[in-house]
Scaffold this active site. Sequence first.
Site, PDB file in Angstrom:
ATOM      1  N   ARG A  90       0.838  -1.155  -0.007  1.00 29.86           N
ATOM      2  CA  ARG A  90       0.002   0.070  -0.013  1.00 29.86           C
ATOM      3  C   ARG A  90       0.870   1.354   0.136  1.00 29.86           C
ATOM      4  NH1 ARG A  90      -5.067   0.127   4.005  1.00 29.86           N
ATOM      5  NH2 ARG A  90      -5.808   1.608   2.098  1.00 29.86           N
ATOM      6  N   GLN A 199     -15.293   1.847   6.592  1.00 29.17           N
ATOM      7  CA  GLN A 199     -14.465   1.705   7.981  1.00 29.17           C
ATOM      8  C   GLN A 199     -15.139   2.353   9.189  1.00 29.17           C
ATOM      9  OE1 GLN A 199     -13.141   2.708   5.030  1.00 29.17           O
ATOM     10  NE2 GLN A 199     -10.994   1.899   4.749  1.00 29.17           N
ATOM     11  N   ASP A 240      -2.429   9.258   7.486  1.00 29.19           N
ATOM     12  CA  ASP A 240      -1.474   8.157   6.868  1.00 29.19           C
ATOM     13  C   ASP A 240      -0.261   8.704   6.536  1.00 29.19           C
ATOM     14  OD1 ASP A 240      -4.507   7.281   6.189  1.00 29.19           O
ATOM     15  OD2 ASP A 240      -3.361   5.648   6.102  1.00 29.19           O
ATOM     16  N   ASN A 250      -5.198  11.392   4.789  1.00 27.46           N
ATOM     17  CA  ASN A 250      -5.967  10.867   5.489  1.00 27.46           C
ATOM     18  C   ASN A 250      -7.113   9.944   4.547  1.00 27.46           C
ATOM     19  OD1 ASN A 250      -6.468   9.446   7.999  1.00 27.46           O
ATOM     20  ND2 ASN A 250      -8.453  10.549   8.098  1.00 27.46           N
TER      21      ASN A 250
HETATM   22  O1  MRU Z   1      -7.601   2.425   3.983  1.00 31.61           O
HETATM   23  P1  MRU Z   1      -7.216   2.354   5.320  1.00 31.61           P
HETATM   24  O2  MRU Z   1      -8.547   1.768   6.061  1.00 31.61           O
HETATM   25  O3  MRU Z   1      -5.956   1.851   5.687  1.00 31.61           O
HETATM   26  O4  MRU Z   1      -7.404   3.896   5.794  1.00 31.61           O
HETATM   27  C1  MRU Z   1      -7.146   4.262   7.263  1.00 31.61           C
HETATM   28  C2  MRU Z   1      -7.074   5.439   7.664  1.00 31.61           C
HETATM   29  O5  MRU Z   1      -7.316   6.489   6.755  1.00 31.61           O
HETATM   30  C3  MRU Z   1      -6.879   6.082   8.962  1.00 31.61           C
HETATM   31  O6  MRU Z   1      -7.569   7.078   9.105  1.00 31.61           O
HETATM   32  C4  MRU Z   1      -5.423   6.349   9.422  1.00 31.61           C
HETATM   33  O7  MRU Z   1      -4.698   5.266   8.443  1.00 31.61           O
HETATM   34  C5  MRU Z   1      -5.014   6.525  10.584  1.00 31.61           C
HETATM   35  S1  MRU Z   1      -5.184   4.769  11.500  1.00 31.61           S
HETATM   36  C6  MRU Z   1      -4.694   5.094  13.019  1.00 31.61           C
END
Ligand code: MRU
Length: 356
Positions: A90, A199, A240, A250
């Site tokens: 990713r 999520q 992120d 994010n």
């Molecule tokens: O695609 P994801 O579910 O990995 O995205 C997660 C997010 O955007 C979270 O807000 C971020 O990673 C922070 S997790 C503490």
Amino acid sequence: MYVAQPIEWTDRGVVMLDQRRLPAEEISYTYTDYREVAKAIREMVIRGAPAIGVAAAMGAALGVLHSPAKSVEALRTEFQEICGTLAKTRPTAVDLFWALERMKRRFSELTAQTSELAKIKQGMIEEAQQVHLEKRATDEAIGRFGAEFMPREGQVMTQCNAGALATGGIGTDLGVIRVAFEQGRKLHVLVPETRPYLQGARLTAWELHKGGIPLTLITDNMVGHFLKSGKVGAIVTGADRIAANGDTANKIGTYQIAVLAKENNVPFYIAAPVSTFDLSIPDGDHIPIEERSAAEVTHLQGVRIAPDVHAAHPAFDVTPARYIAAIFTERGVARAPYTQSLIALAATGQPASAAP
Ligand code: MRU
């Protein structure tokens, strides 16, 4: 209070809770091959920036542990392959690369100290476990700093899931909310569902509900309506990747929440560990944005909800630093100008400030 365990190192292998199946089913898998760990990260069995970092560290340790290499040189060659595979999973969450760099550093230290493969393997396992342990301590510290900024009572809003599931600790934004709640603040959390991967609906609502923290689930297009009500005291989200100027990537949708927050005078905060800083890039334009499958937009849980048309799925967006009131980290609270406060936190490890 209930804290989900998304990942664990065990004698049998790396155990991960399958977050794709939540909240309907709580199913875990045990991985013994680093390639399976890479696939699990790519396919979102585990997700959330810090948890991806922990998974990458454990994947690297697993790869070394099960390597058939008979010499340090052969192991070094294989380790490069292992790290390369994990790095390709990713692109946006910088914790992934942070964790791999850390595992590479440890590998170099260990191989400089010994040529005994068993010792190198054991050292790598311990390092991966240490990464996990540190995430737990980090979340607690972020929670303590951030909780001071939460209202004494009233509504707060999140986005996506930055809870225990996303970190392996108590969570970053949900860690802040959890600590504030435990301090006696009477918070009610507004949880946007976070299309297309849901999520918010599937994971954040599940975690808060299990933890006994009151919440209201809303759809993403209700955010403006609720922010305009004057009842939301703060917004806190995870991150992120945070560029040197404070621009923050994010989950997709975060940017529009931040803009609406400013319009409605609601403070918008980020909660993230220092490992989420990427001071090598000057601003958010340099953050790679992951494009995920359009099928996640045209389909909901496998059911088609749109005709067979072109659909887009950028998985993250970038919120410009000017919309961010403060960034809560384990070392203290960064405020604008972020070009200075982020460097200070990263370099000295000293809290920039601890009070609102
Ligand atoms: O695609 P994801 O579910 O990995 O995205 C997660 C997010 O955007 C979270 O807000 C971020 O990673 C922070 S997790 C503490």
